[in-house]
Design an enzyme around this catalytic site. Structure first.
Site, PDB file in Angstrom:
ATOM      1  N   CYS A   1       0.832  -1.208   0.000  1.00 33.41           N
ATOM      2  CA  CYS A   1       0.000   0.000   0.000  1.00 33.41           C
ATOM      3  C   CYS A   1       0.862   1.253   0.000  1.00 33.41           C
ATOM      4  O   CYS A   1       1.326   1.701   1.054  1.00 33.41           O
ATOM      5  CB  CYS A   1      -0.930  -0.001   1.218  1.00 33.41           C
ATOM      6  SG  CYS A   1      -1.977   1.466   1.311  1.00 33.41           S
TER       7      CYS A   1
ATOM      8  N   CYS B   1      -0.507   4.123   2.038  1.00 35.25           N
ATOM      9  CA  CYS B   1      -0.342   3.963   3.487  1.00 35.25           C
ATOM     10  C   CYS B   1       1.078   4.302   3.927  1.00 35.25           C
ATOM     11  O   CYS B   1       1.292   4.910   4.971  1.00 35.25           O
ATOM     12  CB  CYS B   1      -0.625   2.516   3.913  1.00 35.25           C
ATOM     13  SG  CYS B   1      -2.164   1.827   3.327  1.00 35.25           S
ATOM     14  N   ASP B   2       2.063   3.889   3.140  1.00 38.51           N
ATOM     15  CA  ASP B   2       3.447   3.885   3.610  1.00 38.51           C
ATOM     16  C   ASP B   2       4.414   4.750   2.805  1.00 38.51           C
ATOM     17  O   ASP B   2       5.582   4.863   3.163  1.00 38.51           O
ATOM     18  CB  ASP B   2       3.977   2.433   3.605  1.00 38.51           C
ATOM     19  CG  ASP B   2       3.141   1.516   4.488  1.00 38.51           C
ATOM     20  OD1 ASP B   2       2.679   1.989   5.539  1.00 38.51           O
ATOM     21  OD2 ASP B   2       2.944   0.351   4.120  1.00 38.51           O
TER      22      ASP B   2
END
Length: 323
Positions: A138, A141-142
């Site tokens: 992701c 997300c990161d």
């Protein structure tokens, strides 16, 4: 000690992506008073997406914002939305029975499955070892953690190209690795990728191993292998993003409903009806072809309309007997 609660509804919807929320809107408007169980990722995959540019009516909308609007709409028309996760389903008899992590048992006359899909992994021991320590599925997300660093993305579809482009906002260099010599992604995305100076593409290679240190644990590079020659090379990176597609989240029903293509739930032609009457499937759980938010929403609409007809067919004999 009190018994675990049981909740009954005419229609139970499991999943809270575009398919689930659209089904909820239509079922609510049909006065079926549906209950929707959100699952472990309320809002589904769009909550880990940034810009959505192909949702009709919005030239650009943030994925999480779109899902907040869908949830609010479903709530406003009368859907009861519950933050729970279903861990077991019994489809052997009606009413169907679902067991939640909360301890609540849910029963329903009709069931709409909209559990979506989850990211696929390569299945490498080194990938598993570094998950959460430089290996991710992701980018939204990161990606922030890799500001000014080099990263590698593997994949060749829309997901991979979108992840790679997003990562250029943070990383100093993004290397996209693909096992073929051309991408499957939409042409407009390919055009953006090819014209981004931060991106390098390595064709005809697969990732054989993720390498790094353990004190502290972190990724330092990936070992690539040429698909035809077998020749290996190492690409240094601080982050490795796996974007090779998604697998349907069908574990709840794989032994009860007919599935195909690696776990996708089979539905009847031009329908969301599954192999069990009264059970309907919509969205990425059943769609191995399109996998778009708008097609998922369309199937959610279909599922609710079909559930309404199914419940009406159950009520009809009882009404006739009373006459």
């Amino acid at each position: 000690m009190s018994e675990a609660p049981t909740r009954h509804s005419k229609v139970l919807i499991i999943g809270s992506g575009p398919a689930g929320y659209t089904a909820a809107v239509y079922a609510s408007r049909a006065m079926l008073e549906p209950i929707l169980i959100q699952g472990t990722q309320p809002g589904g995959q769009l909550t880990i997406t940034t810009e959505v540019e192909n949702w009709p009516g919005d030239s650009m909308v943030m994925g999480p914002d779109l899902m907040v609007r869908m949830e609010a709409h479903a709530n406003e028309v009368g859907t009861e939305i519950i933050a729970d996760h279903i861990n077991a389903l019994d489809l052997s008899q009606r009413p169907f029975t679902a067991h939640g992590d909360s301890g609540t048992t849910y029963t329903a006359d009709a069931l709409i499955l909209a559990t979506g899909a989850q990211a696929k992994w390569l299945g490498l021991p080194s990938e598993e070892h570094f998950k959460g320590f430089g290996v991710s599925a992701c980018a939204t997300c990161d990606g922030f953690f890799y500001r000014g660093k080099e990263v590698v993305v593997i994949g060749g579809g829309n997901t991979a190209v979108e992840e790679a482009l997003f990562l250029t906002n943070f990383a100093s260099k993004v290397t996209l690795v693909h096992r073929r010599d051309s991408l499957r992604a939409e042409k407009i995305l390919q055009h953006r990728l090819f014209n981004n100076p931060k991106v390098e593409i390595i064709w005809d290679h697969t990732v054989e191993e993720v390498i790094g240190g353990d004190n502290p644990r972190g990724v330092e590079g990936v070992v690539l292998r040429h698909v035809s020659s077998g020749e290996k090379r190492t690409v240094p990176c601080a982050g490795f993003f796996v974007a090779i597609g998604h697998a349907p989240a069908s574990d709840l029903v794989k032994d009860q409903l007919e599935t195909h293509m690696g776990g996708y739930v089979v539905t009847k032609p031009d329908s969301t009806a599954t192999s069990i009457p009264g059970v309907f499937a919509a969205g990425d759980l059943t769609d191995h072809e399109y996998r778009q938010a708008v097609t998922s929403a369309g199937m959610g609409c279909m599922a609710a309309l079909e559930a309404e007809r199914f419940i009406a067919s159950l009520d009809a004999p009882a009404a006739e007997a009373a006459e």
